[in-house]
Motif scaffolding. Structure first.
Motif, PDB file in Angstrom:
ATOM      1  N   PRO A 269     -19.396  -4.019  -4.114  1.00  0.00           N
ATOM      2  CA  PRO A 269     -18.465  -3.160  -3.387  1.00  0.00           C
ATOM      3  C   PRO A 269     -18.794  -3.153  -1.900  1.00  0.00           C
ATOM      4  CG  PRO A 269     -19.168  -2.100  -5.400  1.00  0.00           C
ATOM      5  CD  PRO A 269     -19.986  -3.353  -5.271  1.00  0.00           C
ATOM      6  N   GLY A 270     -17.751  -3.129  -1.112  1.00  0.00           N
ATOM      7  CA  GLY A 270     -17.960  -3.210   0.332  1.00  0.00           C
ATOM      8  C   GLY A 270     -18.904  -2.137   0.855  1.00  0.00           C
ATOM      9  N   LEU A 271     -19.946  -2.605   1.512  1.00  0.00           N
ATOM     10  CA  LEU A 271     -20.950  -1.685   2.046  1.00  0.00           C
ATOM     11  C   LEU A 271     -20.859  -1.553   3.558  1.00  0.00           C
ATOM     12  CD1 LEU A 271     -24.057  -2.856  -0.035  1.00  0.00           C
ATOM     13  CD2 LEU A 271     -22.498  -0.956  -0.519  1.00  0.00           C
ATOM     14  N   ALA A 285     -21.507   2.861   2.748  1.00  0.00           N
ATOM     15  CA  ALA A 285     -22.066   3.329   1.484  1.00  0.00           C
ATOM     16  C   ALA A 285     -23.074   4.428   1.771  1.00  0.00           C
ATOM     17  CB  ALA A 285     -22.723   2.183   0.728  1.00  0.00           C
ATOM     18  N   HIS A 286     -23.308   5.279   0.758  1.00  0.00           N
ATOM     19  CA  HIS A 286     -24.235   6.387   0.951  1.00  0.00           C
ATOM     20  C   HIS A 286     -25.675   5.899   1.069  1.00  0.00           C
ATOM     21  CE1 HIS A 286     -21.460   9.762   0.620  1.00  0.00           C
ATOM     22  NE2 HIS A 286     -20.833   9.094  -0.355  1.00  0.00           N
ATOM     23  N   TYR A 287     -25.996   4.811   0.410  1.00  0.00           N
ATOM     24  CA  TYR A 287     -27.345   4.269   0.528  1.00  0.00           C
ATOM     25  C   TYR A 287     -27.322   2.796   0.175  1.00  0.00           C
ATOM     26  CZ  TYR A 287     -27.534   4.552  -4.581  1.00  0.00           C
ATOM     27  OH  TYR A 287     -27.279   4.399  -5.918  1.00  0.00           O
ATOM     28  N   THR A 421     -39.117   8.965   1.913  1.00  0.00           N
ATOM     29  CA  THR A 421     -37.928   9.025   2.738  1.00  0.00           C
ATOM     30  C   THR A 421     -37.170  10.313   2.484  1.00  0.00           C
ATOM     31  OG1 THR A 421     -37.782   6.624   2.598  1.00  0.00           O
ATOM     32  CG2 THR A 421     -35.842   7.792   3.394  1.00  0.00           C
ATOM     33  N   ARG A 422     -36.742  10.949   3.563  1.00  0.00           N
ATOM     34  CA  ARG A 422     -36.109  12.262   3.458  1.00  0.00           C
ATOM     35  C   ARG A 422     -34.859  12.218   2.589  1.00  0.00           C
ATOM     36  NH1 ARG A 422     -34.655  14.926   9.034  1.00  0.00           N
ATOM     37  NH2 ARG A 422     -36.913  14.658   9.223  1.00  0.00           N
ATOM     38  N   ASP A 423     -34.053  11.177   2.710  1.00  0.00           N
ATOM     39  CA  ASP A 423     -32.788  11.123   1.979  1.00  0.00           C
ATOM     40  C   ASP A 423     -32.983  10.943   0.486  1.00  0.00           C
ATOM     41  OD1 ASP A 423     -31.566  11.393   4.353  1.00  0.00           O
ATOM     42  OD2 ASP A 423     -30.997   9.287   4.573  1.00  0.00           O
TER      43      ASP A 423
END
Length: 874
Positions: A269-271, A285-287, A421-423
């Protein structure tokens, strides 16, 4: 505003029509001829304007109402403050229509509007060629025959012969296609002239603009773009910027570019997305997950004409690398682990723990940090990370005791060197953990001295033989103290003995707290405990000595000096080595309660440890003995007699110095040093006395006594040492025995007798006789005029009367050779040359003897000539 004194330069007249449109040339004035250095040009009529080259143009439509009109041109030099003016007259010229002859001057008319319109041509035009562009006309053609010509780029400059003009009609043509990206505008100059070459009008600028055609594709600035983006990037994070250029005309549809992504690899999927106008690539994308895909390839497209279907297209490749973030926590491969270790072992590794981490290997996101979370409260264990394998190494750093703990359960946690990592913190809320059970194996061990230091209290001055409980060790397996033996390893002052079986201690001496340094320290005794197998441990028995009031306070110092009358009192203080509970406050009093002592001295309290000793005004200057008693709080007292020197001084140091000088007491070593010095002095005096006595017995003459008697010498052969005085006598030192004297220069000893005769310049002689077995005779030459004679065998007069005639006779004979002729080598004088002649001794004269005892004088030989001749001169 400049204001200068003006100077008229010249007057110019122009002939113009009655009406002139705006921006028409009136004529040209030679400004350089008037004022070459002019830097400011002003015009007096607002209807006209003048250029730097002197061309005068109309600023607006001008109509001549009369036949003449005038205005002034001011030329100014602001540096030199010079100003000159040119007077311009305008006259109406009536139009005359006639053919111009060759020698007739052409009427110069003001610039009319030529007929050019804004001219342009299409880029890459297909013709037909030559392609007509426009027609150029001059107003002068209404009156005269005009020929047209052009110059500039495209005509007589590169590109050559691109344009030409019909000289009669003024039609302008192009000969071939033109590329706008190479030439955007051609600035041509058109000329109108008569047949004889005279310019009928001012040159006309004739720009020809090339109209753009979309004939250039947009081109990316790079064939391949490389960008990096962290996998923990948020939505909308900028990855990079792509850009393209287009050679077509800017700010037109031909150069309005639009960007897009044609393809993404892998085809997930397009990132990513790209802004159509700016070319900025961002994440959509979210990540991103590097552990799934660590690199993406994008095919980028750019299209002009704002992306319309008929726009030109170019492509480029964009490589996006996903950088690792610590988004994967390390995890244990097992939840529980077991290990074992022998008791009392330490600095040994007992377990290696492996973990898994999906992040990039050998980075801070992958390397593990292990921590013991629970169970290590006593610090027996330590866990570290093996940098090569990323394993946790569990190590025992402090011995374990099986009797205390059969096993230890540890809780171990693991994390990474880099922070999570914070996320992605929502993924793992707690540290990954595991349980480690450590089994302690029993070991037969020796006695245990625990605690290492045990304390007892003993009262000071306790009786010798007092028993106190001592150090106690035990067997860790049985927790019993039986079967152990004790031995004293160290006792600083030998105050204690220890019972070998029970460990109890007994005082062997009276304990004195005050002799300890420092006094408040514990008295430490080192004890060795031994079991039946010979294994041992050591401990410390710390003895606390309880203080008793066994020391009275002591007054310091013993000697006092009080300067009267500058000092009215002296403060004295006392110290008590006992503890403070047995010490101050002290009570001072005079021990001698006699009326005389009480009348002379008084004591008053200063503080708990000091008192003030004061004297009465009538006290005399002398040294007093003042007994003072001091008591502590429990009544322990001592009396001390102070020597108080009541002195007439200004400072106590003066009296102290005087006392030291007056009361010097010699010690035993000082007395011994004085006696040795006296003995040494007597030995030196005795040596001098003996030397003087010996010198009188062995009187001799200096070696160089006869120096400088003989001055000139030319003797070339070695000779005897001999010295003759001015009166003809020789100076010799003679070795002889009995009553005669004869010998070589110098001193000699033979049969205990030595005799010396010395003759010097001058008339004062002394004959000394030497006391002894042999006779020592000396004839000294002095500066006096009389002769002193010691008691000797013969007087000087007798000796002189005896030797003088004989010496004279022998000298005369010696001065002749075998034929009784005077010798050619007459007696030669010489200077004294030092002691020790290699030629031997010169003959000498003896003391008065019998006639037959002087025969040796006849056999002296030729060597005696020098001496004999010298002596005969007198």
């Amino acid at each position: 505003v400049f204001s200068f004194a003006s100077e008229a330069c010249k007057t110019v007249t122009f002939h113009i029509p009655s009406k002139l449109e705006a921006d028409k040339i009136v004529g040209r004035v030679n400004l350089q001829e008037c004022l070459r250095s002019a830097d400011l040009i002003r015009l007096g009529d607002p209807d006209f304007r003048v250029l730097d080259d002197g061309s005068v143009y109309t600023a607006s439509t001008v109509v001549l109402s009369g036949e003449k009109r005038s205005f002034t041109i001011w030329l100014s030099d602001t540096k030199t403050q010079t100003q000159k003016e040119i007077k311009v007259f305008l006259e109406h010229q009536k139009k005359v229509l006639r053919k111009r002859h060759a020698k007739e001057a052409v009427l110069r008319r003001s610039k009319r509007r030529w007929a050019p319109i804004p001219c342009s041509m299409q880029e890459n035009s297909l013709g037909p060629f030559p392609l007509f562009l426009q027609q150029v006309q001059s107003d002068a053609a209404q009156n005269y025959t005009i020929f047209y010509s052009i110059s500039g780029h495209g005509v007589d400059q590169e590109p050559l012969n691109l344009f030409f003009i019909d000289r009669d009609t003024g039609n302008l043509y192009c000969t071939r296609p033109v590329d706008r990206e190479e030439y955007e505008v051609f600035d041509l100059i058109a000329y109108a002239s008569t047949a004889d070459g005279y310019s009928a009008d001012a040159p006309l600028p004739l720009p020809i603009r090339v109209e753009d055609e979309n004939d250039n594709h947009p081109i990316f600035t790079e064939a391949v773009y490389n960008f990096e983006v962290p996998e923990s990037s948020r939505l909308g994070t900028t990855v990079g910027v792509v850009s393209a250029t287009d050679k077509d005309e800017p700010d037109t549809m031909h150069t309005r570019l639009k960007y897009s992504i044609l393809e993404q690899t892998p085809k997930s999927p397009g990132l990513f997305s790209v802004h159509p106008s700016t070319g900025v690539i961002t994440t959509v994308a979210h990540y991103l997950d590097r552990e799934t895909v660590d690199k993406y390839s994008l095919i980028m497209k750019v299209q002009d004409m704002d992306g319309q279907v008929f726009g030109l297209i170019s492509t480029s490749t964009c490589i996006i690398t996903v950088k690792d973030s610590n988004d994967n926590a390390p995890t244990f491969k097992q939840n529980t682990y077991e290990a074992s270790v022998e008791e009392n072992a330490y600095n040994v590794d007992i377990l290696r723990i492996s973990v898994e981490d999906k992040d990039l290997i050998n980075t801070a996101n992958w390397r593990a940090n292990f921590t013991i979370l629970k169970g290590n409260e006593n610090g027996h264990f330590k866990i570290s990370t093996d940098k090569e394998t990323n394993e946790g190494v569990l190590r025992v750093v402090k011995p374990l005791n099986y009797e205390e703990n059969h096993q230890v359960i540890l809780e171990v946690g693991v994390s990474n060197e880099a922070p999570f990592t914070r996320d992605f913190t929502f993924r793992t809320t707690t540290m990954n953990r595991a349980l480690v059970t450590v089994h302690v194996r029993d070991q037969d061990e020796g006695p245990e001295c625990s605690p290492a230091a045990q304390y007892v209290r003993i009262q000071e001055n306790s009786a010798v033989g007092s028993k106190i409980n001592g150090y106690k060790a035990y067997d860790p397996e049985t927790r019993s103290t039986s079967g152990l033996r004790y031995k004293k390893l160290h006792d600083p002052k030998g105050w204690i003995t220890i019972d070998e079986m029970s460990g109890s201690i007994t005082t062997s001496k009276i304990l004195d707290r005050e002799v300890m340094t420092p006094q408040n320290e514990l008295y430490n005794i080192t004890v060795l405990a031994i079991d039946q197998d010979g294994r041992s441990c050591t401990g410390t028995l710390a003895v606390s000595i309880e203080d008793m009031n066994d020391n009275p306070p002591e007054i310091l110092p013993s000697d006092l000096t009080i300067c009267k009358p500058s000092m009215r009192y002296m403060d004295i203080s006392a110290v008590d080595p006992d503890e403070p509970v047995h010490g101050p406050p002290f009570y001072f009093s005079l021990a001698n309660t006699s009326p005389e002592m009480n009348r002379m001295w008084t004591l008053t309290k200063v503080n708990d440890t000091a008192a003030r000793l004061s004297y009465q005004k009538n006290a005399e200057f002398q040294e007093y003995s003042v007994p003072i008693t001091v008591k502590d709080r429990e009544g322990q007292s001592a009396t001390k007699t102070l020597r108080v020197n009541l002195c007439d001084c200004t400072h106590p140091s003066q009296c102290l110095a005087a006392r030291r000088s007056a009361g010097v007491i010699l010690g035993k070593w000082a007395i011994l040093a004085i006696l040795l010095g006296i003995a040494l002095l007597f030995s030196v005096l005795l040596t001098l006395v003996c030397g003087v006595v010996g010198a009188k017995k062995r009187k001799g003459f200096p070696e160089d006594l006869a120096q400088q008697n003989l001055i000139i010498s030319n003797t070339e052969a070695p000779g005897d040492d001999k010295v003759c005085s001015a009166n003809g006598f020789m100076t010799q030192t003679v070795n002889n025995s009995g009553q005669g004297f004869c010998g070589t220069m110098g001193s000699g000893v033979k049969n205990g007798g030595q005799e010396t005769i010395e003759m010097l310049k001058g008339g004062h002689q002394t004959l000394e006789s030497c006391r002894g077995t042999g006779h020592h005779h000396t004839l000294d030459s002095c500066r006096g005029g009389h002769v002193e004679t010691d008691n000797c065998r013969y007087t000087y007069s007798e000796w002189h009367n005896f030797t003088q005639p004989r010496l004279g006779e022998k000298l005369h004979l010696c001065n002749q050779n075998e034929d009784h002729v005077p010798s050619p080598d007459y007696v030669l004088t010489y200077n004294y040359e030092g002691r020790g002649s290699p030629a031997g001794s010169v003959g000498c004269c003896s003391e008065k003897q019998e006639d037959d005892g002087l025969d040796f004088l006849n056999n002296l030989g030729a060597k005696f000539t020098t001496l004999a001749e010298t002596c005969t001169k007198t």
